[in-house]
Design a protein around this motif. Structure first.
Motif, PDB file in Angstrom:
ATOM      1  N   ARG A 150       0.819  -1.214   0.000  1.00 53.04           N
ATOM      2  CA  ARG A 150       0.000   0.000   0.000  1.00 53.04           C
ATOM      3  C   ARG A 150       0.854   1.266   0.000  1.00 53.04           C
ATOM      4  N   THR A 151       1.941   1.249   0.740  1.00 51.11           N
ATOM      5  CA  THR A 151       2.764   2.456   0.890  1.00 51.11           C
ATOM      6  C   THR A 151       3.924   2.508  -0.099  1.00 51.11           C
ATOM      7  N   ARG A 152       4.178   1.396  -0.810  1.00 55.02           N
ATOM      8  CA  ARG A 152       5.307   1.291  -1.742  1.00 55.02           C
ATOM      9  C   ARG A 152       6.645   1.506  -1.033  1.00 55.02           C
ATOM     10  N   ALA A 153       6.716   1.077   0.194  1.00 55.87           N
ATOM     11  CA  ALA A 153       7.956   1.148   0.969  1.00 55.87           C
ATOM     12  C   ALA A 153       8.490  -0.265   1.172  1.00 55.87           C
ATOM     13  N   SER A 154       9.717  -0.374   1.644  1.00 56.93           N
ATOM     14  CA  SER A 154      10.284  -1.692   1.910  1.00 56.93           C
ATOM     15  C   SER A 154       9.616  -2.311   3.134  1.00 56.93           C
ATOM     16  N   ARG A 155       9.635  -3.624   3.196  1.00 55.23           N
ATOM     17  CA  ARG A 155       9.034  -4.315   4.337  1.00 55.23           C
ATOM     18  C   ARG A 155       9.796  -4.011   5.626  1.00 55.23           C
ATOM     19  N   GLN A 156      11.123  -3.902   5.523  1.00 51.77           N
ATOM     20  CA  GLN A 156      11.904  -3.577   6.714  1.00 51.77           C
ATOM     21  C   GLN A 156      11.524  -2.205   7.264  1.00 51.77           C
ATOM     22  N   SER A 157      11.199  -1.262   6.369  1.00 51.53           N
ATOM     23  CA  SER A 157      10.794   0.069   6.829  1.00 51.53           C
ATOM     24  C   SER A 157       9.456   0.023   7.556  1.00 51.53           C
ATOM     25  N   PHE A 182       0.142   6.310  10.426  1.00 51.88           N
ATOM     26  CA  PHE A 182       1.072   5.201  10.231  1.00 51.88           C
ATOM     27  C   PHE A 182       1.647   5.150   8.821  1.00 51.88           C
ATOM     28  N   ASP A 183       0.818   5.307   7.791  1.00 50.12           N
ATOM     29  CA  ASP A 183       1.356   5.241   6.428  1.00 50.12           C
ATOM     30  C   ASP A 183       2.386   6.337   6.188  1.00 50.12           C
ATOM     31  N   ALA A 184       2.120   7.534   6.697  1.00 47.35           N
ATOM     32  CA  ALA A 184       3.086   8.627   6.559  1.00 47.35           C
ATOM     33  C   ALA A 184       4.361   8.315   7.333  1.00 47.35           C
ATOM     34  N   LEU A 185       4.215   7.677   8.486  1.00 46.30           N
ATOM     35  CA  LEU A 185       5.388   7.299   9.273  1.00 46.30           C
ATOM     36  C   LEU A 185       6.221   6.257   8.534  1.00 46.30           C
ATOM     37  N   VAL A 186       5.561   5.311   7.869  1.00 45.78           N
ATOM     38  CA  VAL A 186       6.287   4.305   7.087  1.00 45.78           C
ATOM     39  C   VAL A 186       7.082   4.973   5.972  1.00 45.78           C
ATOM     40  N   ALA A 187       6.436   5.875   5.217  1.00 45.81           N
ATOM     41  CA  ALA A 187       7.131   6.553   4.116  1.00 45.81           C
ATOM     42  C   ALA A 187       8.297   7.383   4.633  1.00 45.81           C
ATOM     43  N   HIS A 188       8.078   8.087   5.730  1.00 47.42           N
ATOM     44  CA  HIS A 188       9.144   8.907   6.324  1.00 47.42           C
ATOM     45  C   HIS A 188      10.292   8.027   6.816  1.00 47.42           C
ATOM     46  N   THR A 189       9.963   6.909   7.444  1.00 45.10           N
ATOM     47  CA  THR A 189      11.003   5.999   7.932  1.00 45.10           C
ATOM     48  C   THR A 189      11.835   5.470   6.781  1.00 45.10           C
ATOM     49  N   GLU A 221      -6.026  -0.814   7.045  1.00 50.17           N
ATOM     50  CA  GLU A 221      -6.224   0.611   6.792  1.00 50.17           C
ATOM     51  C   GLU A 221      -5.116   1.405   7.468  1.00 50.17           C
ATOM     52  N   ASP A 222      -4.964   2.644   7.013  1.00 42.17           N
ATOM     53  CA  ASP A 222      -4.038   3.550   7.673  1.00 42.17           C
ATOM     54  C   ASP A 222      -4.529   3.804   9.097  1.00 42.17           C
ATOM     55  N   LEU A 223      -3.597   4.099   9.987  1.00 46.18           N
ATOM     56  CA  LEU A 223      -3.932   4.320  11.394  1.00 46.18           C
ATOM     57  C   LEU A 223      -3.618   5.758  11.779  1.00 46.18           C
TER      58      LEU A 223
END
Length: 595
Positions: A270-277, A332-339, A466-468
């Protein structure tokens, strides 16, 4: 959820190994040469000079073998790997002028052990490999070869290899290199047609020459500038909680969760980020909530394998770096992208001269009044799935809830770590396997460690659908945010307990009368000190406090020192202290690094 002790214990008594012989496998390469160390090798040498017997000075892993393999297959495989990769034929001169010495030929040890009577086959590989790993860890080779392999063979006449494991010198390889060796080992041991050295590889001596070029030197200097900024704000302890009782034992708690693995796949898609992130973002969310910090500034490891010629490189490249993850105000989704972007930025600034960084760290530590310990808060040992890997079909709420019933928490004793908490991500495919290492279970009790891991799992599973929002994350975490008394203050990104600072002053400056104040004359964290024969200037006071810090690991030294001829009847009464003879910070400004 199931909570168990070391999962290997019930099987250990049935796997009995008898050493049979040691084969010195001849290896022959294409050249004999020597040269300077690579930056990665300098980093490991610097680290081992401080803790030569560290748990990770030798890396032990299972080596994959097919259902049918012989000892001769393993011998031929080792011979090819030793010829192909110069790191496996290298010794090191770690004197004043550090050098790597590549031998044209040599030997690598293969130890053969025979299993006890019984019917052994592929189904036993996991338990037998676990016993081999314990054998390697419990019986280190004093010669510390670059690669040491041990196999367990069946007791019948054909002597099939049931399992195999290897111990690798961290000077020779890092975890990224071990993954290369494991992949090549599996290819070679299972297919005789592949057992040839192949085309020349990029070797550590080649890497050292590359790092000496002007472009790579500029890159290393840029990394130092980045790290200087991060080092100037990283807290002394990330997980510094009030009302703890130091003096306990180290332990590790492992979370094994199929539900969390599924959730990570979906959030990453959903976020197009790495799983580790995704994993690290959830860890940061839980830690920030529990500690009350708005930003998590954390040490982590970078594999440094961004360049194409380093993808299959066998040598030590990994180095530590520092990332700043801002948690406050992010869903949470924004935190994932930022991380993800933050960790990428940090990882691209992780190739540098470790000796130069150590000198810079020493000066910054003197300026900030603390000691650095760079054990990573988060160490990713799980390979990222390749491109095109499908996240799979999202299970429904009922299915995810059912998967939670298969969550397991396993705990075990471990060697003492240099951080209050440390997370090791070991697996991300069918199960998410995350270790939480605790330095002192008096500071972070076992129940607290388990609660952190389960809160992490709850956040991930909820985020699968869903996003949190931040409020929703706080509800899911379900742990109280630490409450600190008036004796605590937040200074220079660190949580500071004035009582602990006073204890430092009492130890470092005795027999002087001392008193620390949260604020005095416009300065934070001020120490009033009576002049003695040993301490008569702020510089002397600060030097003695810095020398005493190893016995006070959670403390910052005072920011300002006030040296007075005598002490008042009540040292806690700031207004009653006499006029000072000397005042000052006791330190010089930290240096900058010029490109």
């Amino acid at each position: 959820m199931t909570v168990v002790a070391d999962p290997g214990q019930h099987r250990r008594q049935r796997v009995r190994l008898t050493p049979q012989r040691t084969i010195q496998v001849p290896v022959t390469g294409s050249r004999e040469a020597e040269g300077p160390l690579t930056l990665g090798q300098v980093n490991i040498a610097q680290w081992l000079s401080q803790v030569s017997d560290h748990f990770y000075s030798v890396l032990c892993v299972e080596l994959p073998v097919p259902a049918v393999a012989s000892v001769d297959d393993v011998v031929e495989t080792i011979a090819v790997l030793g010829a192909r990769h110069e790191a496996l034929r290298t010794s090191y001169d770690l004197g004043e002028e550090k050098r790597q010495l590549v031998a044209a030929s040599g030997t690598l040890p293969l130890e053969v052990c025979v299993l006890g009577q019984g019917r052994w086959g592929p189904r036993d590989r996991t338990s037998v490999a676990g016993t081999l790993l314990r054998l390697l860890r419990d019986n280190p080779d004093p010669d510390r070869p670059a690669m040491r392999v041990v196999v367990a063979v069946s007791p019948d006449e054909d002597g099939r290899v049931i399992a195999c494991a290897g111990a690798f010198s961290h000077m020779a390889v890092d975890h990224g290199a071990i993954e290369v060796l494991r992949r090549e080992f599996a290819e070679l041991v299972g297919d005789t047609s592949r057992r040839h050295v192949g085309t020349p590889r990029h070797q550590p001596l080649d890497q050292a020459r590359l790092e000496a070029t002007p472009a790579e030197r500029r890159r290393a200097r840029a990394a130092q500038v980045y790290l200087q900024r991060q080092t100037s704000k990283i807290p002394r302890l990330l997980y510094h909680m009030p009302d703890t009782s130091p003096g306990g034992d180290p332990l590790a708690v492992e979370l094994s969760s199929p539900a969390a693995a599924t959730a990570v796949r979906r959030v990453a898609a959903r976020t197009r980020a790495s799983r580790q992130s995704v994993v690290l973002a959830a860890i940061c969310a839980v830690l920030a909530h529990r500690t009350g910090d708005e930003e998590i500034v954390l040490p982590l490891m970078s594999g440094n394998r961004f360049d194409r010629h380093l993808l299959d490189y066998v040598g030590s490249l990994a180095q530590g770096t520092i990332a700043s993850v801002g948690v406050a105000g992010r869903d949470f989704d924004a935190l994932v992208a930022h991380t993800w972007t933050t960790v990428l930025e940090a990882s691209r600034h992780a190739r540098y001269d470790a000796a130069e960084r150590a000198r810079l760290d020493e000066r910054i530590a003197h300026e900030r009044g603390l000691l650095f310990r760079y054990e990573p808060l988060f160490n990713n040992l799980a390979p990222e799935p390749g491109p095109g890997t499908s996240p799979g079909v999202l299970p429904g709420t009922d299915e995810l809830r059912a998967a939670l019933a298969h969550t397991e928490l396993r705990w075990r004793p471990v060697q003492r770590n240099a951080k209050p908490v440390r997370f090791n991500l070991n697996q991300l495919d069918e199960r998410l396997v995350l270790d939480l290492w605790v330095e002192d279970d008096g500071v972070v009790p076992r129940q607290e460690a388990e609660s952190l891991l389960l809160a992490f799992e709850r956040v991930l599973v909820a985020a699968a659908h869903e996003d949190l929002t931040t409020a929703r994350m706080h509800d899911l975490i379900g742990l109280p945010t630490a409450e600190r008394s008036a004796n605590w203050l937040l200074l220079d990104s660190c949580r500071v307990d004035l009582r602990q600072v006073q204890s430092l002053l009492d130890d470092a400056l005795a027999p002087a009368v001392t008193r620390v104040f949260a604020e005095a004359n416009g300065h934070p964290l001020v120490a009033y000190v009576t002049i003695t024969d040993h301490v008569s200037t702020p510089e002397q006071a600060h030097a003695r406090c810095m020398a005493a810090l190893p016995d006070h690991p959670a403390v910052l030294t005072p920011r300002h020192y006030v040296l007075c001829p005598t002490a008042p009847t009540d040292p806690a009464d700031l207004a009653s202290w006499p006029a000072p003879r000397h005042t000052g910070t006791g330190r010089a400004p930290a240096p900058t690094v010029e490109l």
